[in-house]
Design an enzyme around this catalytic site. Structure first.
Site, short mmCIF file in Angstrom:
data_model
loop_
_atom_site.label_atom_id
_atom_site.label_comp_id
_atom_site.label_asym_id
_atom_site.label_seq_id
_atom_site.Cartn_x
_atom_site.Cartn_y
_atom_site.Cartn_z
N ARG A 245 -24.81 -25.00 -24.52
CA ARG A 245 -25.20 -26.27 -23.89
C ARG A 245 -26.54 -26.74 -24.42
NH1 ARG A 245 -21.05 -27.61 -22.99
NH2 ARG A 245 -20.01 -28.27 -21.10
N GLU A 274 -26.78 -36.22 -26.07
CA GLU A 274 -25.56 -36.41 -26.88
C GLU A 274 -24.92 -37.74 -26.51
OE1 GLU A 274 -22.93 -33.09 -26.31
OE2 GLU A 274 -24.44 -31.63 -26.87
N HIS A 293 -20.99 -31.15 -31.15
CA HIS A 293 -20.35 -30.59 -29.94
C HIS A 293 -18.83 -30.40 -30.16
CE1 HIS A 293 -20.83 -30.24 -25.31
NE2 HIS A 293 -19.86 -29.45 -25.74
#
Ligand code: MLT
Length: 331
Positions: A245, A274, A293
């Protein structure tokens, strides 16, 4: 808890494998696919839905949840539920379910990929080649074999990484304050009581914990400076990988550490913000490489995630307790 046994309306906002859509439809439910903007969610766009299935792009905060009267189930097609206000959902009688196992192997493989790529300058070499350079001399790397890998968190993904890393000859260390010592022992991992000793021992650190108040900026300047990769006889440098994360690594401190050479390479799949802000300095650093990601972004993981979340949502809509209920304590 509201019981909706037939013909529920399910919003799927961040995409889902087609097999999983079919499963929901075969169970008698109507599936509506398509991203819903935050402003529309705040305006009650979910009022006519019984369930919503999200990945990480849709954020379900307390305000959105209170504007979504009809919901009885929120499905998170993935592991992390940090984009959902669990307490607000619980207070509103909404079950939150996730799919915690489906992407394990894919994240393990990406983590190992980042480690290997960092050590052997794969991304950097490729960038050079695209600029017409043949940088053979500059691309001398180091082996993973014989090095100490420090895993922050020792859940399913970290244990999968440990299994592969051991076969590559790495020594496994971990810091996980919630782990029964016998689990580390069974995996042949040295369990550190303090995160600082993990940083003092390991030249390679990979993160596998949740983002929480406790883990926010756990990888900071002070700890990066503790790493031994540039001290005494150890010459492999210090390397950091994060496929867990964003926010666990202090990215401002990481950029300075790369500039100073304290960190030799950094590879991140997850970021504090993000998608990334424009012209983000960290990703321009020569010794950084990143992915957007994509830990769970494989065909296999997405099929498993979709099927697992469809199953959990169907169970929740039938009024039963799904195995992967994550906010049971608030309901
Ligand atoms: C997850 O929590 O499952 C992963 O980070 C994947 C994702 O959010 O897309």
């Amino acid at each position: 808890m509201v019981e909706v046994s037939i013909m529920a309306r399910i919003a799927v906002t961040d995409g889902m494998a087609s097999e999983a859509v079919t499963v929901l439809e075969k169970a008698g439910h109507e599936v509506v696919l398509g991203f819903i903007e935050e402003s529309e969610l705040l305006d009650g766009a979910l009022k006519d839905f019984d369930a919503i299935i999200v990945r990480s792009a849709t954020k379900l905060n307390a305000e959105i949840i209170s504007a979504s009267d009809g919901l009885s189930v929120i499905g998170r097609a993935g592991v992390g539920v940090d984009n959902i206000d669990l307490q607000a959902a619980g207070s509103a009688g909404i079950m939150v379910v996730n799919a915690p196992n489906a992407s394990t192997q894919s994240v393990v493989e990406l983590t190992i990929g980042h480690l290997l790529s960092s050590l052997r300058h794969v991304a950097k070499s490729d960038r050079g080649m695209r600029d017409g350079k043949w940088q053979k001399k500059e691309m001398k790397g180091t082996e993973l074999s014989g090095k100490c890998l420090g895993l922050i968190g020792f859940g399913r993904i970290a244990q999968g990484v440990a299994t592969v890393a051991k076969t590559l000859g790495m020594e496994i260390h971990t810091y996980d304050p919630y782990l029964p010592p016998k689990v580390a022992k069974a995996q042949g991992a040295y369990l550190h009581k303090k995160v600082d000793t993990l940083f003092q021992t390991c030249t390679h650190i990979s993160i596998h914990c949740n983002l929480s108040d406790e883990t926010h900026h756990l990888v900071d300047e002070k700890r990066m400076r503790m790493m031994p990769g540039r001290k005494g006889s150890i010459q492999c440098g210090n390397h950091i990988v994060n496929c867990a994360r964003g926010g666990i690594v202090d990215e401002v401190a990481l950029l300075s550490a790369l500039d100073e050479g304290i960190i030799t390479s950094a590879a991140l799949d997850v970021f504090e913000v993000e998608p990334l802000p424009e012209n983000y300095a960290l990703v321009q650093h020569a010794n950084f490489h990143g992915t957007p990601h994509i830990g769970a972004a494989t065909l296999e993981a997405q099929q498993r995630v979709g099927l697992d979340i469809a199953d959990a949502v169907i169970t929740g809509l039938s009024g039963k307790k799904p195995k992967t209920l994550v906010n049971g304590q608030f309901l």
